[in-house]
Design a protein around this motif. Structure first.
Motif, PDB file in Angstrom:
ATOM      1  N   ALA A  88      85.316  48.190  45.163  1.00  0.00           N
ATOM      2  CA  ALA A  88      85.214  49.111  44.032  1.00  0.00           C
ATOM      3  C   ALA A  88      85.470  48.349  42.740  1.00  0.00           C
ATOM      4  CB  ALA A  88      86.237  50.236  44.184  1.00  0.00           C
ATOM      5  N   ILE A  89      84.668  48.640  41.726  1.00  0.00           N
ATOM      6  CA  ILE A  89      84.831  48.041  40.395  1.00  0.00           C
ATOM      7  C   ILE A  89      85.385  49.068  39.415  1.00  0.00           C
ATOM      8  CG2 ILE A  89      83.614  46.978  38.444  1.00  0.00           C
ATOM      9  CD1 ILE A  89      83.871  45.152  40.876  1.00  0.00           C
ATOM     10  N   GLU A  90      84.726  50.219  39.322  1.00  0.00           N
ATOM     11  CA  GLU A  90      85.215  51.265  38.423  1.00  0.00           C
ATOM     12  C   GLU A  90      84.623  52.611  38.790  1.00  0.00           C
ATOM     13  OE1 GLU A  90      83.825  51.164  34.240  1.00  0.00           O
ATOM     14  OE2 GLU A  90      82.479  49.569  34.882  1.00  0.00           O
ATOM     15  N   SER A  91      85.358  53.643  38.434  1.00  0.00           N
ATOM     16  CA  SER A  91      84.872  55.008  38.630  1.00  0.00           C
ATOM     17  C   SER A  91      83.894  55.358  37.524  1.00  0.00           C
ATOM     18  CB  SER A  91      86.041  55.992  38.595  1.00  0.00           C
ATOM     19  OG  SER A  91      86.919  55.749  39.663  1.00  0.00           O
ATOM     20  N   VAL A  92      82.978  56.248  37.835  1.00  0.00           N
ATOM     21  CA  VAL A  92      82.050  56.766  36.829  1.00  0.00           C
ATOM     22  C   VAL A  92      82.774  57.928  36.140  1.00  0.00           C
ATOM     23  CG1 VAL A  92      79.816  57.903  36.480  1.00  0.00           C
ATOM     24  CG2 VAL A  92      80.021  56.033  38.116  1.00  0.00           C
ATOM     25  N   PRO A  93      83.024  57.818  34.815  1.00  0.00           N
ATOM     26  CA  PRO A  93      83.783  58.862  34.118  1.00  0.00           C
ATOM     27  C   PRO A  93      83.203  60.263  34.283  1.00  0.00           C
ATOM     28  CG  PRO A  93      83.488  56.955  32.689  1.00  0.00           C
ATOM     29  CD  PRO A  93      82.657  56.719  33.919  1.00  0.00           C
ATOM     30  N   ASN A  94      81.868  60.355  34.233  1.00  0.00           N
ATOM     31  CA  ASN A  94      81.174  61.637  34.395  1.00  0.00           C
ATOM     32  C   ASN A  94      80.190  61.485  35.546  1.00  0.00           C
ATOM     33  OD1 ASN A  94      82.348  62.594  31.864  1.00  0.00           O
ATOM     34  ND2 ASN A  94      80.891  61.220  30.883  1.00  0.00           N
TER      35      ASN A  94
END
Length: 137
Positions: A88-94
């Motif tokens: 995992a790199i980052e969550s999608v904010p929306n």
């Protein structure tokens, strides 16, 4: 760098499960479709992908990175099946829903729109940028 989409049922392997693995990442195992396997054979370390929750959610919820190229899938003794490792790199904010993707004419040719059942699929650079923008990245 190439771009991909990895689909998972959240009750089987969720974005949070992926995040919890940290930098060690996890095998993207259990794929039993030749086309999806062949896409994984094309992946290189450093490629990026969307983590997509299928079933009810049907949304891009995170960004992953390929950290190990295709190797034998540890969940089977059948040598035909291979997988990559991702982290995992980052969550999608929306989170970007399938409906949002289908409603954007710029994404009409996206594999997700044309073949929603394929569990591992390529994403073009322009599709990548559009979906990232839609998700607030």
């Amino acid at each position: 760098m190439a771009y991909w989409l990895f689909k998972s049922e959240p009750n089987t392997w969720s974005w949070q499960n992926q995040v919890d693995k940290g930098d060690a990442g996890e095998e993207w195992d259990g794929v039993r479709n030749y086309q999806a396997r062949n896409f994984m054979r094309d992946m290189k370390v450093g490629d990026r992908g969307f983590f997509y929750h299928s079933l009810k959610e049907k949304s891009v919820v995170g960004i992953v990175e390929v950290i190990a190229e295709a190797h034998p899938d540890s969940t089977t003794d059948d040598e035909r099946w291979e997988c990559v490792d991702i982290k995992a790199i980052e969550s999608v904010p929306n989170p970007v829903s399938l409906d949002m993707i289908k409603s954007d004419p710029r994404l009409a040719d996206m594999v997700l729109v044309k073949n929603a059942r394929l569990s591992v699929q390529p994403v073009t650079e322009s599709e990548w940028k559009i979906v990232c923008e839609m998700g607030g990245l």
